[in-house]
Scaffold this motif. Sequence first.
Motif, PDB file in Angstrom:
ATOM      1  N   ALA A  43       7.313  -1.391   1.787  1.00 40.04           N
ATOM      2  CA  ALA A  43       6.867  -1.633   3.149  1.00 40.04           C
ATOM      3  C   ALA A  43       8.067  -1.487   4.075  1.00 40.04           C
ATOM      4  CB  ALA A  43       6.271  -3.026   3.270  1.00 40.04           C
ATOM      5  N   GLU A  44       7.789  -1.068   5.273  1.00 42.13           N
ATOM      6  CA  GLU A  44       8.868  -0.916   6.249  1.00 42.13           C
ATOM      7  C   GLU A  44       9.117  -2.255   6.924  1.00 42.13           C
ATOM      8  OE1 GLU A  44       8.368   2.154   9.092  1.00 42.13           O
ATOM      9  OE2 GLU A  44       8.098   3.721   7.591  1.00 42.13           O
ATOM     10  N   SER A  45      10.361  -2.601   7.010  1.00 45.74           N
ATOM     11  CA  SER A  45      10.720  -3.815   7.734  1.00 45.74           C
ATOM     12  C   SER A  45      11.665  -3.417   8.850  1.00 45.74           C
ATOM     13  CB  SER A  45      11.366  -4.836   6.809  1.00 45.74           C
ATOM     14  OG  SER A  45      12.591  -4.348   6.333  1.00 45.74           O
ATOM     15  N   LEU A  46      11.311  -3.790  10.035  1.00 44.48           N
ATOM     16  CA  LEU A  46      12.123  -3.449  11.202  1.00 44.48           C
ATOM     17  C   LEU A  46      13.057  -4.609  11.504  1.00 44.48           C
ATOM     18  CD1 LEU A  46       9.369  -1.910  13.483  1.00 44.48           C
ATOM     19  CD2 LEU A  46      11.056  -0.696  12.132  1.00 44.48           C
ATOM     20  N   TYR A  47      14.278  -4.289  11.792  1.00 46.00           N
ATOM     21  CA  TYR A  47      15.215  -5.317  12.222  1.00 46.00           C
ATOM     22  C   TYR A  47      16.133  -4.730  13.277  1.00 46.00           C
ATOM     23  CZ  TYR A  47      18.813  -3.207   9.277  1.00 46.00           C
ATOM     24  OH  TYR A  47      19.709  -2.350   8.711  1.00 46.00           O
ATOM     25  N   SER A  48      16.599  -5.566  14.117  1.00 40.35           N
ATOM     26  CA  SER A  48      17.473  -5.138  15.186  1.00 40.35           C
ATOM     27  C   SER A  48      18.882  -5.636  14.900  1.00 40.35           C
ATOM     28  CB  SER A  48      16.984  -5.689  16.524  1.00 40.35           C
ATOM     29  OG  SER A  48      17.889  -5.353  17.540  1.00 40.35           O
ATOM     30  N   TYR A  88      -7.519  -6.133   2.057  1.00 44.76           N
ATOM     31  CA  TYR A  88      -7.655  -4.861   2.766  1.00 44.76           C
ATOM     32  C   TYR A  88      -6.519  -3.898   2.423  1.00 44.76           C
ATOM     33  CZ  TYR A  88      -8.927  -1.521   6.322  1.00 44.76           C
ATOM     34  OH  TYR A  88      -9.316  -0.380   6.971  1.00 44.76           O
ATOM     35  N   LEU A  89      -6.478  -3.515   1.178  1.00 48.01           N
ATOM     36  CA  LEU A  89      -5.557  -2.522   0.647  1.00 48.01           C
ATOM     37  C   LEU A  89      -4.086  -2.939   0.693  1.00 48.01           C
ATOM     38  CD1 LEU A  89      -7.176   0.717   2.086  1.00 48.01           C
ATOM     39  CD2 LEU A  89      -7.516  -0.280  -0.153  1.00 48.01           C
ATOM     40  N   THR A  90      -3.819  -4.218   0.863  1.00 44.42           N
ATOM     41  CA  THR A  90      -2.434  -4.677   0.811  1.00 44.42           C
ATOM     42  C   THR A  90      -1.905  -4.554  -0.601  1.00 44.42           C
ATOM     43  OG1 THR A  90      -2.837  -6.221   2.614  1.00 44.42           O
ATOM     44  CG2 THR A  90      -0.905  -6.628   1.267  1.00 44.42           C
ATOM     45  N   SER A  91      -2.711  -4.962  -1.561  1.00 47.51           N
ATOM     46  CA  SER A  91      -2.295  -4.864  -2.955  1.00 47.51           C
ATOM     47  C   SER A  91      -3.435  -4.286  -3.785  1.00 47.51           C
ATOM     48  CB  SER A  91      -1.901  -6.238  -3.491  1.00 47.51           C
ATOM     49  OG  SER A  91      -2.993  -7.116  -3.423  1.00 47.51           O
ATOM     50  N   SER A  92      -3.077  -3.494  -4.772  1.00 44.23           N
ATOM     51  CA  SER A  92      -4.078  -2.932  -5.675  1.00 44.23           C
ATOM     52  C   SER A  92      -3.550  -3.039  -7.103  1.00 44.23           C
ATOM     53  CB  SER A  92      -4.396  -1.479  -5.324  1.00 44.23           C
ATOM     54  OG  SER A  92      -3.257  -0.682  -5.496  1.00 44.23           O
ATOM     55  N   TYR A  93      -4.465  -3.284  -8.023  1.00 45.38           N
ATOM     56  CA  TYR A  93      -4.110  -3.531  -9.417  1.00 45.38           C
ATOM     57  C   TYR A  93      -4.882  -2.564 -10.303  1.00 45.38           C
ATOM     58  CZ  TYR A  93      -2.572  -7.735  -7.109  1.00 45.38           C
ATOM     59  OH  TYR A  93      -1.971  -8.604  -6.243  1.00 45.38           O
ATOM     60  N   SER A  94      -4.184  -1.958 -11.259  1.00 46.52           N
ATOM     61  CA  SER A  94      -4.843  -1.010 -12.160  1.00 46.52           C
ATOM     62  C   SER A  94      -5.866  -1.753 -13.018  1.00 46.52           C
ATOM     63  CB  SER A  94      -3.808  -0.302 -13.030  1.00 46.52           C
ATOM     64  OG  SER A  94      -3.107  -1.231 -13.818  1.00 46.52           O
ATOM     65  N   PHE A  95      -6.957  -1.055 -13.316  1.00 49.26           N
ATOM     66  CA  PHE A  95      -8.104  -1.697 -13.939  1.00 49.26           C
ATOM     67  C   PHE A  95      -8.704  -0.759 -14.974  1.00 49.26           C
ATOM     68  CE2 PHE A  95     -12.714  -2.775 -13.681  1.00 49.26           C
ATOM     69  CZ  PHE A  95     -12.618  -4.067 -14.159  1.00 49.26           C
ATOM     70  N   PHE A  96      -8.730  -1.201 -16.234  1.00 50.80           N
ATOM     71  CA  PHE A  96      -9.321  -0.450 -17.334  1.00 50.80           C
ATOM     72  C   PHE A  96     -10.509  -1.237 -17.860  1.00 50.80           C
ATOM     73  CE2 PHE A  96      -5.028   0.942 -17.028  1.00 50.80           C
ATOM     74  CZ  PHE A  96      -5.021   2.269 -17.419  1.00 50.80           C
ATOM     75  N   GLN A 104      13.270   0.252   4.063  1.00 49.28           N
ATOM     76  CA  GLN A 104      12.213   0.084   3.076  1.00 49.28           C
ATOM     77  C   GLN A 104      12.520  -1.139   2.211  1.00 49.28           C
ATOM     78  OE1 GLN A 104       9.427   1.871   2.703  1.00 49.28           O
ATOM     79  NE2 GLN A 104       9.912   3.258   4.362  1.00 49.28           N
ATOM     80  N   THR A 105      11.565  -2.027   2.122  1.00 51.81           N
ATOM     81  CA  THR A 105      11.701  -3.174   1.237  1.00 51.81           C
ATOM     82  C   THR A 105      10.579  -3.138   0.211  1.00 51.81           C
ATOM     83  OG1 THR A 105      10.378  -4.570   2.698  1.00 51.81           O
ATOM     84  CG2 THR A 105      12.772  -4.648   2.972  1.00 51.81           C
TER      85      THR A 105
END
Length: 159
Positions: free
Chosen positions: A83-88, A53-61, A98-99
């Motif tokens: 991706a945003e990673s939240l930490y306290s 579900y759109l987590t990863s996408s790969y270019s395709f020719f 951002q990671t």
Amino acid sequence: MALHKLLVDDFYDDAYKLIAVHCRLEDYRLAYLLNKNLGLNLSRNENDLDFKYLTSSYSFFEWDNVAEYVTWNLVSNVCKKEAESLYSSGTLFTTAEQTLKTYYLIPELKRVDYFIKISNEIQNVNEKLVLSKLQTIPQIITSYTVDPLKIKSKDHLIF
């Protein structure tokens, strides 16, 4: 009354060759070099390959050579997304950082940058000739064939 059982594996035919390519070029540059040196006509599809579900996408020719009944595909193996990673930090406010996460189309072959999939009905593509032409391209580090039957996640190569 006789009972007939159909297995799904009977319908899926592994009539394709898979070539792993190690190359640090962008996908469009590699497609251009393949078109130029192998005499192909690869063009980028409108939609990339999306997984989870759109987590990863790969270019395709893709290029469908109707005259020789061969379909050539170039697909990226690596997808890098921020991706945003939240930490306290023990304070009142949380900070977002951002990671960079890396996803792979074929996780068993993490060092491979691209795959060339050659689907042919008549088996008229000379695999050794293709590999020798790929080795003459200076921007490609190395290329070799991969047995699709030995890959655990070979279902990701069905497109």
